[in-house]
Write a protein that holds these residues in place. Structure first.
Motif, PDB file in Angstrom:
ATOM      1  N   ASN A   1      -8.027   2.451   3.033  1.00 23.46           N
ATOM      2  CA  ASN A   1      -7.638   2.437   1.510  1.00 23.46           C
ATOM      3  C   ASN A   1      -7.954   1.556   0.867  1.00 23.46           C
ATOM      4  OD1 ASN A   1      -5.642   2.789  -0.259  1.00 23.46           O
ATOM      5  ND2 ASN A   1      -3.640   2.271   0.493  1.00 23.46           N
TER       6      ASN A   1
ATOM      7  N   LYS B   1       4.626  11.938  -3.143  1.00 28.67           N
ATOM      8  CA  LYS B   1       4.597  10.393  -2.620  1.00 28.67           C
ATOM      9  C   LYS B   1       5.785  10.594  -2.272  1.00 28.67           C
ATOM     10  CE  LYS B   1       3.905   8.311  -6.694  1.00 28.67           C
ATOM     11  NZ  LYS B   1       3.591   7.800  -7.883  1.00 28.67           N
ATOM     12  N   TRP B   2       5.803   9.019  -1.711  1.00 27.11           N
ATOM     13  CA  TRP B   2       7.461   8.301  -1.055  1.00 27.11           C
ATOM     14  C   TRP B   2       7.896   8.246  -1.975  1.00 27.11           C
ATOM     15  CZ3 TRP B   2       9.905   8.778   2.779  1.00 27.11           C
ATOM     16  CH2 TRP B   2      10.698   7.778   3.419  1.00 27.11           C
TER      17      TRP B   2
ATOM     18  N   THR C   1       0.972   5.431   2.691  1.00 29.95           N
ATOM     19  CA  THR C   1       0.506   4.474   1.487  1.00 29.95           C
ATOM     20  C   THR C   1       0.439   4.950   0.705  1.00 29.95           C
ATOM     21  OG1 THR C   1      -0.476   7.000   1.324  1.00 29.95           O
ATOM     22  CG2 THR C   1      -2.195   5.773   2.884  1.00 29.95           C
ATOM     23  N   THR C   2       1.717   5.545   0.344  1.00 20.21           N
ATOM     24  CA  THR C   2       2.673   4.880  -0.718  1.00 20.21           C
ATOM     25  C   THR C   2       4.060   4.612  -0.634  1.00 20.21           C
ATOM     26  OG1 THR C   2       3.477   7.313  -0.301  1.00 20.21           O
ATOM     27  CG2 THR C   2       1.481   7.104  -1.636  1.00 20.21           C
ATOM     28  N   CYS C   3       4.732   3.997   0.756  1.00 20.91           N
ATOM     29  CA  CYS C   3       6.248   3.667   0.600  1.00 20.91           C
ATOM     30  C   CYS C   3       5.518   1.924   0.696  1.00 20.91           C
ATOM     31  CB  CYS C   3       7.114   4.252   1.734  1.00 20.91           C
ATOM     32  SG  CYS C   3       5.816   3.326   3.613  1.00 20.91           S
TER      33      CYS C   3
ATOM     34  N   ASP D   1       6.981  -1.229  -6.320  1.00 15.78           N
ATOM     35  CA  ASP D   1       6.263  -0.128  -6.365  1.00 15.78           C
ATOM     36  C   ASP D   1       5.828  -1.159  -8.092  1.00 15.78           C
ATOM     37  OD1 ASP D   1       5.878   2.143  -5.241  1.00 15.78           O
ATOM     38  OD2 ASP D   1       7.142   2.858  -6.044  1.00 15.78           O
TER      39      ASP D   1
END
Length: 757
Positions: free
Chosen positions: A239, A576-577, A703-705, A749
């Motif tokens: 990633n 996504k999360w 990968t999104t949290c 984010d």
């Protein structure tokens, strides 16, 4: 001999005293650490344990493990997501420990826990440069310092911590050059430095660590060339998204499962070797400068599920013989320069596969792929200016006319109001009411309370209307089996699409009771509930059979169910999360409304991912709710004397339990619902560590949290699926935890965006 025995007793006594002193020293260290951290809520339980810290019950936010009177594992999670404010040009942490906090003193105390193997200090507001003395924790195998305010340089002496298996320092403010001494960490399996401000090139020393399985360096300022990674024969996750890497794509190891390289400046062609990565599941190369034609074998890899090649400069024609793998559920090749025809497996979107191909030149003969001439552009510009001026004049005229009309209407109301005659209200009450109707009186009364003044009772459709809407219930309109009956898609004349549930009823059922319950359900209006529009009872005319057809008409929700949007089942949607949290919160609000917003409460609501529908904006709508009311009437429970709303407590706990599996499925994929409680009990322990979560949690979630947000949801999920009903939380608690997790994720984010800005 007597002296020998005396020496043995003395040595035994000294060993006991030494052990006791060691335990006492460890206790003092833990107490001091709590003071340094300014008594976070996650450590409140320490007050109840007078020195016996090794026996503290672990929780989602704190755990301690001991061996031989020494602390070997310390995990503390706080509630201080990093926010930054500017003061005189200097970034100051807004939710950190106070100005009196000394990071040097804190780590001087911490390293006295010399036998630590696992250390996790997350979201505690720790700020300052990470001291070099951390290397004194030479036994450490797992180190996680994520979501704090650590800045400066990653200490070089960490390279001496040869026992490290996992190094995680996400969402901090390290702003130096990326270190390149990682090859000395020969046992390192996972390196995660996401969301910092690290500069320089990708550390080539990582290519020498054979044990590496995860490399996550996204949302940094890395630039330059990405080296050949094929030597990392155990690598599963790469990633590197949101950096400035600008080389051609290197060769990848055949073991790789997830490659995330979006939002860089990679150029050249996608290597043919990518089409040989038989274990690859998730590939994101979007927002780069990649050209040429993608390798055809890439689309037919046996395990590929998610592929995003959007926003590059891919050109040429895809082979018309191109085939897609059976698991490929999402393909995005939009915003490129591809031409020719689309291969059949990419030609359309279906329930099995979503394909995005806009912004290309597939079979185009018009002007989309041609630059307009200067004259045409000027003509279009002139037309636009004229249209704007005309529109403004029209708006002004309408405004003047509207003011005049409103004044006229108000004058008429005043004059006519003096002679108004009150409406005559029809009295529908009857002296005699059937016992069956009285049995359901509370449902009918509640239906009136819920909005009879603003909403009509449940509309009655004719069977002819529904037959016309469904082409006489043709097989082409059949959508499958619901929790009760069969589902059809219909189009009302001059109206919207609807979903029609058809089922058979015994003619012995009380139609009056059933209508009362339907009136209640039709009044349950909530943004996250599928709306019941009406019903139809088809007696079959002269048919003397013992059954009749019963149809329920609902609004049609176009975007499929939530289960189809979970990556393991259909990774094309790639939620996504944060998207999953938004959906879960919407559903939790709907269920909380069903439990507490109406009297009597509506329970046993068929909670599963198949019954969560998503509209065109991905807003969740719960379907099949309230079916217990219909089922109870069908099964004639009133004949046994049982109340339709008996055992409300158990029913509420059942809803919590089933919602727990929706949460679990959101975390790990559809295997959770397929295997049920057995799977949860088997894998429950895996949720306790980051290594365990890596094995079972959906890669797109990982990968999104943010780790804090994930941990909050893992904790509430575990409580919901508790085998003991009394231990399950209320839906209010579930909703609160989900909203808190979403808030934590939003903060993480926002911080990552501000870092990359």
């Amino acid at each position: 001999m007597r002296y020998f025995h005396l020496l043995l007793v003395l040595s035994w006594f000294l060993s006991i005293q030494s052990s006791y002193e060691l335990q006492a020293a460890q206790t003092r260290v833990l107490s001091q650490l709590r003071k340094y951290l300014e008594n976070p809520p996650s450590l409140e339980t320490w007050e109840d344990y007078h020195g016996d810290f090794c026996n503290i019950s672990p929780s989602a936010r704190m755990s301690i493990k001991c061996e031989d009177n020494s602390v070997t594992e310390l995990k503390i999670m706080g509630d201080k997501p990093v926010k930054v404010k500017e003061f005189n040009g200097l970034a100051i942490p807004n939710q950190t420990l106070s100005g009196s906090f000394s990071i040097d003193s804190f780590f001087t105390t911490l390293v006295r826990l010399t036998n630590l193997k696992v250390l996790s200090l997350v979201s505690l507001g720790i700020w300052g440069p990470l001291p070099d003395k951390i290397h004194r924790l030479s036994s450490l195998e797992i180190l996680d310092l994520s979501s704090n305010f650590l800045y400066g340089t990653i200490p070089p002496k960490i390279s001496t911590m040869v026992n490290l298996h996992a190094l995680t320092i996400n969402a901090n403010y390290f702003n130096s050059t990326m270190p390149d001494w990682f090859d000395s960490l020969s046992n390192l399996q996972a390196l995660s430095l996401n969301g910092n401000r690290l500069k320089g090139s990708f550390p080539s020393s990582l290519c020498k660590i054979k044990a590496l399985t995860d490399i996550s360096l996204s949302h940094n300022d890395l630039s330059g060339k990405l080296p050949d990674l094929s030597t990392l024969t155990g690598l599963h996750v790469l990633n590197l998204g949101d950096n400035h890497l600008d080389s051609e794509l290197p060769l990848m190891p055949k073991s790789v499962v997830t490659i995330l390289l979006s939002k860089n400046s990679f150029s050249g062609k996608i290597p043919k070797q990518f089409g040989e990565l038989v274990l690859l599941q998730h590939l994101d190369l979007s927002s780069n400068h990649l050209g040429g034609i993608p390798p055809s074998p890439l689309f037919s890899l046996p395990n590929i599920r998610y592929m995003n090649l959007a926003s590059n400069i891919l050109s040429g024609s895809l082979s018309n013989k191109l085939t897609c793998g059976s698991k490929l559920g999402y393909v995005d090749i939009s915003s490129n320069k591809l031409t020719g025809g689309l291969p059949s497996c990419l030609a359309s979107t279906s329930d099995r596969r979503v394909v995005k191909n806009g912004g290309n030149c597939f079979q185009t003969r018009g002007s989309y792929c041609k630059q307009p001439s200067v004259k045409k552009f000027q003509a279009l510009k002139l037309v636009g200016v004229v249209a704007i001026i005309t529109g403004l004049v029209l708006i002004l005229v309408l405004f003047v006319f509207g003011v005049f009309f409103c004044r006229k209407r108000c004058h008429l109301r005043k004059t006519s109001g003096r002679h108004a005659v009150p409406k005559r209200v029809r009295d529908n009450s009857a002296a005699g009411v059937s016992s069956e109707l009285l049995a359901s009186a509370r449902f009918i009364a509640q239906a009136v309370k819920l909005g009879a003044q603003a909403n009509p009772v449940c509309r009655v459709f004719s069977i002819e209307e529904l037959k016309e809407a469904t082409k006489d219930f043709d097989v082409s309109t059949y959508m499958g089996e619901g929790s009760i009956g069969k589902l059809y898609k219909g189009k009302l004349e001059n109206g919207p699409y609807v979903a029609i549930r058809s089922l058979s009823l015994s003619k012995k059922c009380s139609i009056q009771n059933l209508k009362g319950r339907l009136d209640l359900l039709s009044k349950l209006h909530h943004p996250n509930l599928v709306c019941l529009l009406g019903h139809c009872i088809d007696s079959g005319g002269q048919d003397h059979s013992s059954t009749l057809k019963f149809h329920l008409v609902y609004e049609y929700i176009p975007n499929g169910n939530y289960r189809a949007h979970l990556s393991e089942f259909s990774p094309e949607k790639a939620l996504k999360w944060s998207d999953r949290l938004a959906i879960l919160i919407g559903v939790a609000k709907a269920v909380h409304f069903l439990h507490t917003g109406v009297i009597p409460g509506c329970f046993r609501n068929q909670l599963k991912t198949n019954n969560i529908l998503l509209d065109e904006h991905n807003i969740p709508k719960l379907s099949d709710y309230g079916m217990s009311l219909i089922r109870e009437e069908i099964e004639k429970l009133e004949a046994t004397g049982e109340s339709p709303i008996s055992c409300q407590t158990t029913a509420m706990e059942d809803d919590v339990y089933n919602f727990g599996f929706i949460l679990l499925e959101s975390l790990v994929g559809t295997i959770a619902s397929e295997k049920g409680e057995e799977y949860f009990l088997t894998e429950k322990a895996s949720f306790g560590s980051q290594d365990g979560r890596r094995k079972i949690v959906d890669p797109i979630v990982l990968t999104t949290c943010s780790q804090e947000s994930l941990s909050i949801v893992v904790s509430i999920t575990t409580k919901c699926i508790s085998p003991e009903p009394s231990c399950r939380p209320s839906f209010e608690d579930v909703l609160w935890n989900l909203q808190y997790a979403a808030q934590v994720q939003a903060t993480a984010d926002a911080d990552q965006k501000s870092d990359s800005a």
